[in-house]
Design a protein around this motif. Sequence first.
Motif, PDB file in Angstrom:
ATOM      1  N   ASN A  49    -113.267 -63.514 -25.312  1.00  0.00           N
ATOM      2  CA  ASN A  49    -112.223 -64.254 -24.621  1.00  0.00           C
ATOM      3  C   ASN A  49    -112.376 -65.739 -24.918  1.00  0.00           C
ATOM      4  OD1 ASN A  49    -114.623 -63.879 -22.743  1.00  0.00           O
ATOM      5  ND2 ASN A  49    -113.527 -65.552 -21.712  1.00  0.00           N
ATOM      6  N   GLY A  74    -104.358 -67.132 -23.953  1.00  0.00           N
ATOM      7  CA  GLY A  74    -104.586 -66.716 -25.329  1.00  0.00           C
ATOM      8  C   GLY A  74    -104.828 -65.220 -25.375  1.00  0.00           C
ATOM      9  N   LYS A  75    -105.755 -64.803 -26.204  1.00  0.00           N
ATOM     10  CA  LYS A  75    -105.986 -63.383 -26.437  1.00  0.00           C
ATOM     11  C   LYS A  75    -107.376 -62.999 -25.960  1.00  0.00           C
ATOM     12  CE  LYS A  75    -104.510 -61.665 -30.276  1.00  0.00           C
ATOM     13  NZ  LYS A  75    -104.384 -61.296 -31.712  1.00  0.00           N
ATOM     14  N   GLU A 103    -102.939 -62.310 -23.522  1.00  0.00           N
ATOM     15  CA  GLU A 103    -102.610 -61.098 -24.260  1.00  0.00           C
ATOM     16  C   GLU A 103    -103.879 -60.269 -24.449  1.00  0.00           C
ATOM     17  OE1 GLU A 103    -101.111 -59.750 -28.731  1.00  0.00           O
ATOM     18  OE2 GLU A 103    -101.139 -61.867 -28.143  1.00  0.00           O
ATOM     19  N   SER A 122    -105.807 -57.464 -26.481  1.00  0.00           N
ATOM     20  CA  SER A 122    -105.853 -56.759 -27.763  1.00  0.00           C
ATOM     21  C   SER A 122    -106.934 -55.692 -27.670  1.00  0.00           C
ATOM     22  CB  SER A 122    -106.159 -57.741 -28.907  1.00  0.00           C
ATOM     23  OG  SER A 122    -106.331 -57.045 -30.133  1.00  0.00           O
ATOM     24  N   GLU A 151    -109.872 -59.954 -26.623  1.00  0.00           N
ATOM     25  CA  GLU A 151    -110.037 -58.848 -27.565  1.00  0.00           C
ATOM     26  C   GLU A 151    -111.095 -57.881 -27.040  1.00  0.00           C
ATOM     27  OE1 GLU A 151    -111.083 -60.657 -31.214  1.00  0.00           O
ATOM     28  OE2 GLU A 151    -109.269 -61.867 -31.338  1.00  0.00           O
TER      29      GLU A 151
END
Length: 436
Positions: free
Chosen positions: A377, A362-363, A327, A329, A365
């Motif tokens: 990351n 995961g995410k 994901e 962000s 950013e």
Amino acid sequence: MRNGLSLKWVISGSFLFLIAVVLVIYSRLLPEFTVRGLFYTASAMMEEEAQYFVRHYKQDPTTPTPHNYFYTSVIGKEALPQNIRQMLDVPPSLSFGAVHIFGDLYSDDDDAPVQIILEQPLGDGKTLYMYDIDHDQEVGGEVEPPLSDAYFDQVIQSVTFISLAVFVPALIIIALLVWWLVRPLGRLVQWSGTLKNPEALASERPGFSFKEFNMLADALAKSVEQVQAASQREGRLLRYTSHELRTPLAVLKANIELLALQSGGVLPSSLQRIERSVLNMQLIAETLLWMSRERPEPLPEEDIDLSELVGELIEKHRYLIGNRDIELSIDIHNEPCRLPPTACRIVIGNFLRNALQYAEEGKVEISFKYPRLLITNHIQEAKPQEESSDFGYGLGLQLMHQLCAKLGWHIEVIREQQRFTVVLDVTSLRAVESAR
């Protein structure tokens, strides 16, 4: 203007200060120990006279007390003059055995009273008091000083002259010696500052009088020559590599554009990957060529919408995500920033490609608030034996550090257990220094 103190002046000043301190201490101690020596001589004479009297007194108590031109004596404190008895009530200024000295011993006033008093027990409960006589206070006018006083003054003057005759030449000799030793060092420092000029490096090295300085100069010149040669080799390698890469890259780019026209503007995925690689290689070659210049010209700056630039870079590198559940962000202020677009595309694209290439599920950013860009990351936990700090792909972090140093930007890499964060500060250090 040079900051700091010169080594020559530090060494010279230290030696001169040390000699001056020794001279002052010697000048202060000389009169004090001279006076102490005189009083010690007088006290020794008085004690010997008192002990001689004690031996005769034990045999004959009617033996008269010692009396001469310099001192007199009495038995019992009551027999002392009033002024002498009052002195015994205060602590003495100096004592040698049974002899006590009262008054200011180092006063420049010749009329300052100084009294020497001896207390010698006689063994039968009585005490012999012996004190010196001041003939200057006698009635009949001033007494002419003895010739011995003039001789003593002459000796003191001779000692003072000898001390000055020793220390002043020593001071001059040490100053000349320091100047003789430090002057070649100053010349060596001055010569070493010219080594950045290739002509000065190729010219004959000047002589520095001392073998050690000549050896140091040879080693310094050799080191600078090796560094310059390595720098020139590195610059040539970068320039040759960049120039040689630009021709095949231009051919690839032209053929890809031709294929795109033949296929109606839509390339297959394999050719799209080749197109992206060609574009990255072209940017890398231009960057290497710019970095290889000894004095690179400032890159042209434009008003950039960083949100749009990051979005474009994400779309170009989205293929790196593959089938992973990642994901994105994104929190980027869309205010325009005046920055060099090519450098931003290379640096941010490299960091973004690293994050997407090595990110775990995961995410990721991405945030920007002028002048700081953060990309975070999740990664696999690094093993303790891994010493490399380069999670890079393509140019890698080391080359990014060099590029940002040229641009005046600052990079901070924060590695935690399962998080990898890159902080890019695009504030130009040169602009900050110019503003100051």
